[in-house]
Design an enzyme around this catalytic site. Sequence first.
Site: not given
Ligand SMILES: NC(=O)c1ccc[n+]([C@@H]2O[C@H](COP(=O)([O-])OP(=O)(O)OC[C@H]3O[C@@H](n4cnc5c(N)ncnc54)[C@H](O)[C@@H]3O)[C@@H](O)[C@H]2O)c1
Length: 251
Positions: A143, A156
Amino acid sequence: MEVKNKIVLVTGAGSGIGKATAIHFAKHGAIVIVSDRKLDTANEVAEIIKVNGGQALSIEADVSKFKDVENLVSKTVKVFGQLDVIVNNAGIGPKNLLKTGDSTLEDWERVIAVNQTGVFYCMKVALQQMVKQGHGNIVNIASLAGLKASLNNISYSASKFAVVGMTKSAALEYARKNIRINAVCPGYTESALLDQLKMAREDMDAMLKSVIPMRRYGEAEEIAEAVVWLASDTTKFMTGQTITVDGGTSL
Ligand SMILES: NC(=O)c1ccc[n+]([C@@H]2O[C@H](COP(=O)([O-])OP(=O)(O)OC[C@H]3O[C@@H](n4cnc5c(N)ncnc54)[C@H](O)[C@@H]3O)[C@@H](O)[C@H]2O)c1
């Protein structure tokens, strides 16, 4: 991009960036293992891939449980014979956005367990298989919060800096084993996780957009594009790198 017929495992693939990544790999001809702690959403994504002519298998796994991760990789290898790519995407945010001194132990433990220990578990188990088969490619989803300071988000921040560190250290260890390990650092990207962040304060949406030079959030597909690129043979001389996809926010 050359990922055709590669066996690609995506964690947290039931939603957001993981879902878009799984679908994007399938569009490029990869065989995708769609994994999530929620089997129903993983099944839905696998179905979308199959309806569109791709190949997918859904497997339930909570990345914070070592046994689940072992089972996930061994099932993959049992069905497909190898694991070419793993995308360590599963991640969560804290329930409360609080200064470090006020943050809860519960948030710390949950977020570190999934975002940091989960990535370690997945790398540990996948790397054993990748060494055995003589090749592999890992893409970790870190991130912007793993590159610069975040306010009121200590767990985080810690977990994402750790993902960047683990990416670099492991990349160095396995460079001579024909295994590449890179990370993608998304900025604010449309997903359930971002929706949760936006709900934390009334003016959050406007505040977040005001710090993004492009004045918009990323699309999950825009992150997926970078992930597939790193996993493809196009980038075969790249390892230990962090690719930032953030509309200029880090600037
Ligand atoms: N969306 C953003 O702005 C953003 C920015 C930077 C980084 N990220 C990173 O991107 C990645 C995906 O996030 P997203 O934004 O798509 O979120 P999201 O909540 O849409 O998706 C996350 C998915 O991970 C699954 N999950 C959660 N805990 C879990 C576990 N213990 N084991 C297996 N699956 C699990 C959830 O069920 C969900 O389907 C994450 O690592 C997040 O930190 C997101």
